[in-house]
Structures are given as C-alpha cells and as structure tokens.
Scaffold this motif. Sequence first.
Motif, short mmCIF file in Angstrom:
data_model
loop_
_atom_site.label_atom_id
_atom_site.label_comp_id
_atom_site.label_asym_id
_atom_site.label_seq_id
_atom_site.Cartn_x
_atom_site.Cartn_y
_atom_site.Cartn_z
N ASP A 396 0.81 -1.22 0.00
CA ASP A 396 0.00 0.00 0.00
C ASP A 396 0.84 1.26 0.00
N GLY A 397 1.84 1.28 -0.87
CA GLY A 397 2.66 2.48 -1.01
C GLY A 397 3.81 2.58 -0.03
N ALA A 398 4.07 1.52 0.72
CA ALA A 398 5.19 1.55 1.66
C ALA A 398 6.28 0.56 1.29
N GLY A 399 6.03 -0.26 0.27
CA GLY A 399 6.97 -1.33 -0.06
C GLY A 399 6.71 -2.54 0.84
N ARG A 400 7.19 -3.69 0.41
CA ARG A 400 6.87 -4.90 1.16
C ARG A 400 7.96 -5.95 1.02
N TYR A 401 8.22 -6.63 2.11
CA TYR A 401 9.10 -7.80 2.16
C TYR A 401 8.21 -8.99 2.47
N PHE A 402 8.37 -10.08 1.71
CA PHE A 402 7.47 -11.22 1.86
C PHE A 402 8.27 -12.52 1.78
#
Length: 456
Positions: A396-402
């Motif tokens: 949601d516009g913050a970037g993501r690590y998965f």
Amino acid sequence: MDILKSRRRFLTGLAAVGVFGPLTQFGLARIALAGQSQQAKLKVVFFVVPDGLAVDSESAYSSDGRGLWHPSANGLDTSDFQLNEVSQELAAYKDQSLYLRGTILGPGNEGHNGWTWALRDSQKKMASIDVLLGEHIPGTDPAQRSVFAGPHAGIDGTPWYVSWSGQQSGGGIRTPVQDPEVLLQNLFGTVSREVREKQVRNSHVFDPVLADINEMRGRLSGVQKQKLDTQLDAVEQTLKDMEETLPPIGECAPLELESVPFKSAAFRNQVQASHHQVVATALACGITRVATIQVGRSAESLNILDVSDVTNPHDCAHRYAGLAVWKKSRQWYTQRVRLFMDELARHTDPDVTTDSLLKHTLVVFTSEMADGAPEHTKDMPLVLMGGASGLLKSGDGAGRYFNITAQGDRKQEGNPVIGNTMVDMQRIWATIAKAAGTSVPYAGNVDPVSGIFTNV
C-alpha cells in the motif's frame, strides 16, 4: 521480414496520404489503441542480470542469508524492512516494490547452467514466461509480442540466453538483439523518401502491401506458403482493425540513437541506456506489452569500467579481486534496473494517458544465479516492482518484504535464516501468468503463490 516491411510501408503510406493527419510513424504504431476508453493494460518486463546479486555473506561460501542483497525485515510479511548494500540501489522505488524471499531455481546447485532455467519451467522443456505472456497479451504489432533486448549478452559468441520459445512454438533458445540501433529498426522500421513518394502515387494505400505479399506467395509452396498464409491472416486482421480506428491518443515521440560500437566496454553504459530507451518507447507506443532485458550473460567477460578495467564481472562475482569489486559490480547491475525504472517513469502510458508508463508496468528483476561465488541458485534474488496497474501487493505504497517459504514445495538443507523449504521459481511464473489472465503449460507444481497479486 518482407511482410513486416510491407506493413511498415503501409503505416507510412497512411501518413503520406493524410488519412490520419500529420502523424509520426511512431504515432501510427499506436492507432490500434485509438478510440478506446482509457482502460489499464498490464505490461511486463523481465530484467535479468548475470552471476547473482550477492545473497551470501562476505566470509562464507554458503547460503547463510547474510549477504548484500536480501533486505533485513521485522517479520515474514511486512513493510518494516531495510534494504541491503546492493538492494539499496533501488531505494528510489522501495515504496512500489515487493521483495520475495525463499525461491529456488532448478536443482539449486547448477551454477552457470542457471540460464537454461531462469525464466522457464523446472524441467526446462517449455517456453519461458516472457514468450507465454507475449502470446496472451500482445501489443499492436503481432510480430513483436515479446521483445528480447540483450545489451552485451553473448557478444563474445557464447549464447547463454534466458528466453526460450519452448516446445509449443517449435522449441529453441531465442537470440536477443544486441545492437540497440537494430532493435530500434526492428520495432519501428525505416522507410525511404522514394518509397513514400511512390505510395502517394498509388490509387489505394493498401496496394503496395497486397502487391508485395501476393508476389511473395507466388514464389512459395508447401510449408513456407502455409507460414506466409498464417502471417497474412495477422496482417489482414491488423488492416481491418486500423480501418475502424481514430487517431491515436497521447504522444509517441520518435527516438534517435547515437551510433556507437555496441560491443565495446568503453560504451557499455551508453549502449545499456539505449536499450532501455528503445524498450520503454516500444511499450509506450503500445507496440508490445512484454519485454525481456538480459544484461550480459552468465560468467561474462566484458569489463565494467565503472567497476574495474582489469577484472571482468565474472571474476568480480567470485571475489577473486577482493570484496570491493564484488560489491561494486553487483551494485552496478542493480543500478541498471533502477535506470530502466527511471526511463519507464518518464513515458506516458499508451492506454491511460494521464498516468506514467511505470504505473501500469510490472518489472521483474532477478538473475540466473543467487550468488556467483559458490554458484548456487538457492534463495534467489527476486523483486517485483512498478505500479502493475494496481495488481501488485507492494505494501500500500510503503513497499513490502514477503518471505514465502511457508508456501514452499521444495525441501532443501536448512538455511539459518529462512528454514528448509523453498518455492520453485516456476510457481512464480505461474503466479505472474495467472495475474495476467493466463496459465503456464508446465509439468509439476504450478500452484500460484498467494499474497503477491490482488487478483490471484
């Protein structure tokens, strides 16, 4: 090739007789998009660099997960993460990135043979994901369904290329276009003044096209004639579509490249940038919606002068000349994809002209190897970036690590950071295919990985 030239002459003929007004040839390439509502259409680019991105530590020849690529994160699925020394080169696009952790390519220990699996199925028998997507989501030019650009890929005569037509398309490895000027010509074509004047004199702008095709058909028979008839069907459909269209929307500016020695290390940055410009322009003109950019090749020998004029990239990846050039070379490759993202951001999307091209493009950045020193393909570097028409779940516009190891299907020796299961890369391709509205014809496990896209 003659058919493509005929089609380009046809396009220029339309401009010459004023059917659509004073349009450039580049603008004409987008006619098939005109008159339609501004509906978002996904574009996909695979960006592949050689010899891994330093996922291992500086001191250990093992996949200990403490290298220079994978972000450090406060959770398995989180927007609270910090980029590493190599991935930090993509900081400008962190907020629209999804860093995936826990994938494995091929058997996991094949070293430089990873290029035979990189974008393909785990049995390396079928078409690569770029070819499959290109068949499903074509642009305006059916001959350019999946563009394959190869800045410095195989210029030493070693054809280690990552894109494959597969059994469905007759089999075989694809050869990328190494010279950006040739790539530009292939995509947009050139037409002489003499040809344009001749077309103006014709009573009907279709005449030169049909005359060329019919002349060729008269010289062919059997399988060759069948192939031509198949191509002719595509051309006739394109002509039909164009007859019903309005002038294109938005701007599709012509592109000019400076001619430089495309195999020279001295012009490496410029040649790379030219490939970026051509691919981005093709996407922005709607000519294609799928492209692959392969930078160099596995174990490449052409020096990166920004890194070292005495140590080639392969030796840098092995840390033969020390840790400084190891890190700097991996950073240089990562900087290339960041510069490509910059190029996409400068263009207007051909389908939603109020948006940038990047907003509707998914960029998949990876390598054919995890780390070039131990030469393995475990815990691969893999990041999905770009707006992707809102399909990518990037925090949601913050970037993501998965970390996706909970969905793993491949047992591996324990990794001190991520555990002992990994996701086969062919499942990533299956997931991207499903997000684009199609599927992969791969044997084995092709279950999509959940949590990557909003529609999968």
